[in-house]
Design a protein around this motif. Sequence first.
Motif, short mmCIF file in Angstrom:
data_model
loop_
_atom_site.label_atom_id
_atom_site.label_comp_id
_atom_site.label_asym_id
_atom_site.label_seq_id
_atom_site.Cartn_x
_atom_site.Cartn_y
_atom_site.Cartn_z
N ASN A 101 0.83 -1.21 0.00
CA ASN A 101 0.00 0.00 0.00
C ASN A 101 0.86 1.27 0.00
O ASN A 101 0.55 2.24 -0.68
CB ASN A 101 -0.92 -0.01 1.22
CG ASN A 101 -2.17 0.83 1.02
OD1 ASN A 101 -2.58 1.05 -0.11
ND2 ASN A 101 -2.74 1.31 2.09
N HIS A 105 1.10 4.28 -2.98
CA HIS A 105 0.74 5.67 -2.73
C HIS A 105 1.93 6.62 -2.71
O HIS A 105 1.77 7.82 -2.96
CB HIS A 105 -0.10 5.76 -1.46
CG HIS A 105 -1.42 5.07 -1.65
ND1 HIS A 105 -2.44 5.65 -2.37
CD2 HIS A 105 -1.85 3.85 -1.29
CE1 HIS A 105 -3.46 4.80 -2.43
NE2 HIS A 105 -3.12 3.70 -1.78
N ARG A 109 2.76 10.29 -4.65
CA ARG A 109 3.23 11.53 -3.98
C ARG A 109 4.38 12.19 -4.73
O ARG A 109 4.58 13.38 -4.63
CB ARG A 109 3.68 11.20 -2.56
CG ARG A 109 2.54 10.88 -1.63
CD ARG A 109 2.98 10.82 -0.18
NE ARG A 109 1.81 10.62 0.65
CZ ARG A 109 1.40 9.44 1.12
NH1 ARG A 109 2.09 8.35 0.86
NH2 ARG A 109 0.30 9.35 1.84
N TYR A 254 6.67 16.37 -4.65
CA TYR A 254 5.84 16.67 -3.47
C TYR A 254 6.28 17.99 -2.85
O TYR A 254 5.47 18.87 -2.56
CB TYR A 254 5.99 15.52 -2.48
CG TYR A 254 5.14 15.63 -1.23
CD1 TYR A 254 3.88 15.05 -1.18
CD2 TYR A 254 5.62 16.28 -0.09
CE1 TYR A 254 3.10 15.13 -0.04
CE2 TYR A 254 4.85 16.37 1.06
CZ TYR A 254 3.59 15.79 1.08
OH TYR A 254 2.83 15.88 2.22
N GLU B 229 -0.59 15.73 5.93
CA GLU B 229 -0.60 14.70 4.91
C GLU B 229 -1.66 13.65 5.23
O GLU B 229 -1.65 13.06 6.31
CB GLU B 229 0.77 14.04 4.80
CG GLU B 229 0.87 12.95 3.74
CD GLU B 229 0.66 13.46 2.31
OE1 GLU B 229 0.64 14.69 2.09
OE2 GLU B 229 0.49 12.61 1.41
N GLN B 230 -2.57 13.45 4.30
CA GLN B 230 -3.53 12.36 4.44
C GLN B 230 -2.85 11.08 4.00
O GLN B 230 -2.55 10.89 2.83
CB GLN B 230 -4.78 12.62 3.62
CG GLN B 230 -5.82 11.53 3.80
CD GLN B 230 -7.08 11.77 3.00
OE1 GLN B 230 -7.55 12.88 2.88
NE2 GLN B 230 -7.62 10.69 2.45
N ALA B 231 -2.58 10.23 4.96
CA ALA B 231 -1.84 9.00 4.68
C ALA B 231 -2.73 7.97 4.02
O ALA B 231 -3.95 8.07 4.06
CB ALA B 231 -1.28 8.44 5.98
N GLU B 232 -2.10 6.95 3.42
CA GLU B 232 -2.87 5.88 2.75
C GLU B 232 -3.55 4.96 3.76
O GLU B 232 -4.51 4.27 3.43
CB GLU B 232 -1.98 5.08 1.79
CG GLU B 232 -0.71 4.50 2.39
CD GLU B 232 0.48 5.46 2.29
OE1 GLU B 232 0.25 6.68 2.23
OE2 GLU B 232 1.63 4.99 2.30
N ASP B 233 -3.06 4.93 4.97
CA ASP B 233 -3.69 4.17 6.05
C ASP B 233 -3.05 4.63 7.36
O ASP B 233 -2.10 5.40 7.36
CB ASP B 233 -3.56 2.64 5.85
CG ASP B 233 -2.13 2.19 5.61
OD1 ASP B 233 -1.21 2.74 6.26
OD2 ASP B 233 -1.90 1.29 4.78
#
Lengths: 285, 561
Positions: A101, A105, A109, A254, B229-233
């Motif tokens: 994951n 992601h 970024r 980023y 930062e909006q994290a992936e989880d």
Amino acid sequence: MTDVKCFHSSDPSAWCPGCGNHALLAALKEALAQLDKNPHEVLVCSGIGQAAKTPHYINANGFNGLHGRALPPALGAKIANKDLTVIVNTGDGDSYGEGGNHFIHNMRRNLDIAHFVHDNMIYGLTKGQASPTTQLKHTTEIQTEGVTLEPIKPLALAITMGATFVARGFVGEKEQLIVLMKAAITHPGYALLDIFQPCVVFNKVNTFQWYKENTYTLPEDYDSSDKQQALQKAFEWEDGIPLGILYQERKPTYTEQREVLREGPALVDRKLSPERAAAFFDDFR
Amino acid sequence: MDHNLLIGGSAGQGMDTLSSMLERHLMRQGYHVFVHKDYMSRVRGGHNFIQIRFSDQPLTSHRHSLDLIVAMDEATIEEHLPRLHPEGFVLCDEKLGQKEDQIHGFPLEASAKEAGNPKTFTTAFLGLLVKWYGLDLETMEGMIIEAFHDKSPEANLKAFHLGAGLTDARMDLPPGDTEDRLLINGNQAIALGAIAAGVTFYSAYPMTPSTSIMNYLAAKQNEAGIVVEQAEDEIAAINMAIGANYAGIRAMTGTSGGGFSLMTEALGLSAITETPLVVAEVQRPGPATGFPTRTEQSDLSFLLTASHGEIPRMITALRNPEESFYQTARAFNLAEKYQLPVLLLSDQYLSDYTVTTEPFDLSRITIERHLADEGAYSEEQPYQRYAWTENGISPRLIPGKVSGQVVLADSDEHDEAGHITESAEVRIKMMKKRMGKMELLKQKVEEPWHLGSDNPKILLVAWGSTAGPLQEALQLLQKDKDFPDVAALVFGDLWPLPVDRLEKLAKSAMSIVNIEQNYTGQLAKLIRQETGIACQYSYLKYDGRQMAPQEIVEALKKEVL
């Protein structure tokens, strides 16, 4: 160029003789020396696994974190200090399995870090189970009928996820590997370098000889800005696996996209005072 | 004067706008205000309500009985009429009822239509309410122009005046004072505390009811100089924060119980790498998805041992928004001083209620980094991240700051330099080094609030957000001549558990009662574990709704008397 010796660590290696990690580590130190880096300017992050021991075997700042979680601390550290050269050195299981994951992601970024995946297509530390890149029909103590899960194609995945630097190296091509590492480190944005290496103990299929026979170097006139062609190359396997930079493009990183990071010194160098909260009290009056 | 009104309707009817303008107006008129929201977990429909309580005296809690109901729909009347004071009223549109007994219908929809926009219904209602309470109309006009400057302010002003014209002033409120106050909730206070503490990075994954910390910081990020930062989880969120703290800034993450479950491995990472970390855990009823928009205090036992292995940690429960601000700032100083995780424990009730609070005193906030002396290291004397020291705290150097010196942090058991070790001797020393921090922390923990009698027959123990309702319940109990001498200890710092006041008061008490929003009595278990002191009675509530003062009083009379 700095003296490569400054990157030597006194920590004795726990890697097996003949392990591909030795050559990879030597290439990494050489690449950093050629880039004129000093140990304190570099941060090597890893998860858990044989490859993830890299921070111990190089004299640089190191963060040896949790299994699968090499990328998030690297990201946090780079955001905190944009002046650090941040490199993630960790394995195929760590990067593509447990940490899948984060892999997906962080490509989105496009943070300015280099991700070196020590890809030996097997789990070494846990002694020989299939990794996400283990090929079909490869039998192990767990996959007794052979691997039935479609192997991950990390470079194809990276290209489709919008990674801005996608490359593959092989520890048997050391000079090329150094060039690729330098290109990845200096690339502005996220750089994935998947590095083939043999596991001499647990992978009797993908041996040094196998890699030698099944890889080829992309021609000099190869156009790495052509995304469609790169995607085709990323799927090449049975008839030869390409080594080199498959795809590269320049997109805002980023850091360049975030106002707070773009201007001014690194966050770690900013002077902060509790008084900065006063400006927000009026929101509640 | 102590007035409690309820605004009820379904999601999407504009209750929030109505409430936020009215509560702010009341605050600006010099009243103490306490706003409690009850939301269903949906974006449209359902039944939601907001209770606005205001007074000329400080308020610490919502209360059950109502003086006025503002009904946007039939369900509101059905649901809440039983709680209405016999002399109270329901105000609603005429289609829900005419002038009968307590229900007063007004042509509000008609007013909105007349104003030229049916969406101004809420503003017409606001006009009605402001007039009903005899509050100042003019300042409210200014607020309407400000709030609707890009959405037809003229129509809204017209609706406001039409609404106000539907009634006479029905109340004669005592004038408010002129004190400067903030109307703020727990999560906003955590966010402001983080800004004051010098946080420059906040990574989180959205999860109700913690998300509003991230929302506030994100809205202010460029102004405050914070990267959100909006994290992936949640796993990424906490690991990012750890990496950022390792690299030398103050970073933070926040979540609710479900997200915290995912973070537990990394909590141990913070502890073994001795990387300071502050996590806000805003509880909701679990397990799994549980009750997403409701409240509970059921994660204390979990947080005490979260992470495999044994680690030092500090846990502090927040008792109100004021404390949420100061304790957030304090958490960073403790996390950096002792190089360990500090957990701020809040809950949905505290995160969502807003209360008038004295403006925060920034002179009380210090930023104490406790970093290594950069000049102390050389080629002969290289820096070692986990160097042995007398008190177990190794100097912490920021990576990249000293030429020739590197900082190696490791999740494996490690030696002084941070390299992996399997030495039994080093393991024992490192365990003592890390766990020894708990002894140091014991010197720093704050004793619980002591409310009420110094020689109680009945001792109440509670923690976190029940503080507010309990404060008020205690006042009611003290006025009750039939109820024995009573005191309450309300814990903020919970781990390590401060025990001095507890052990002292427990001596005189005939009965000890734990009051908690959970099923198993988690504070009582902790107290027994740490002191051997047992609670004879409990009042435990786990229906997802915060206990109100009167409920506590009734439960105690039933249990104890």
